[in-house]
Design an enzyme around this catalytic site. Sequence first.
Site, PDB file in Angstrom:
ATOM      1  N   CYS A  66       0.832  -1.207   0.000  1.00  0.00           N
ATOM      2  CA  CYS A  66       0.000   0.000   0.000  1.00  0.00           C
ATOM      3  C   CYS A  66       0.866   1.257   0.000  1.00  0.00           C
ATOM      4  O   CYS A  66       0.358   2.350  -0.209  1.00  0.00           O
ATOM      5  CB  CYS A  66      -0.952   0.013   1.190  1.00  0.00           C
ATOM      6  SG  CYS A  66      -0.106   0.018   2.775  1.00  0.00           S
ATOM      7  N   CYS A 117      -3.161  -2.990   8.582  1.00  0.00           N
ATOM      8  CA  CYS A 117      -2.644  -1.656   8.924  1.00  0.00           C
ATOM      9  C   CYS A 117      -2.123  -1.642  10.365  1.00  0.00           C
ATOM     10  O   CYS A 117      -1.156  -0.941  10.673  1.00  0.00           O
ATOM     11  CB  CYS A 117      -3.727  -0.599   8.770  1.00  0.00           C
ATOM     12  SG  CYS A 117      -4.618  -0.724   7.214  1.00  0.00           S
TER      13      CYS A 117
HETATM   14 FE1  FES Z   1      -1.579   0.714   4.157  1.00  0.00          FE
HETATM   15 FE2  FES Z   1      -3.550   0.927   5.885  1.00  0.00          FE
HETATM   16  S1  FES Z   1      -3.716   0.756   3.736  1.00  0.00           S
HETATM   17  S2  FES Z   1      -1.446   0.752   6.273  1.00  0.00           S
END
Ligand code: FES
Length: 145
Positions: free
Chosen positions: A33, A103
């Site tokens: 991400c 996360c």
């Molecule tokens: Fe990357 Fe939450 S989407 S830490």
Amino acid sequence: MYSEKVMDHFSNPRNVGEIENASGVGTVGNAKCGDIMRIYLDINDNGIIQDVKFKTFGCGAAVATSSMATELVKGKNIQEALEVTNKAVMDALDGLPAVKVHCSLLAEEAIHAALWDYATKNNIVINGLEKPKTDISEGEEEEIY
Ligand code: FES
């Protein structure tokens, strides 16, 4: 979708910032991400975490979990801080949606990385602490994203 506590820690995160000459600094990211978290620990001679700050370049759940994680380790000793798992952080936040569970791993790993840095600088071994990953997405299952 998010609990009130998550929204509170996201809108009003605790312990944001940096500590100059910190006892330990840990930075971890999630390459999938692109989010990054850095934790600074100020540990006194008795091994108590007397201050902690964080910076997160990441999603709302990453900010909220970092904020809660710093609250949970503040004032604790090193062994107690090691027990602050991502599950403990999520429980303290009244849960996270399933797609956001990863996360919360950033906070746990960043604390471990900062403790590892502290141990390395002071030439000590912290029981139960393994060398942290710098990218927490390593080895994770594709389908959780
Ligand atoms: Fe990357 Fe939450 S989407 S830490």
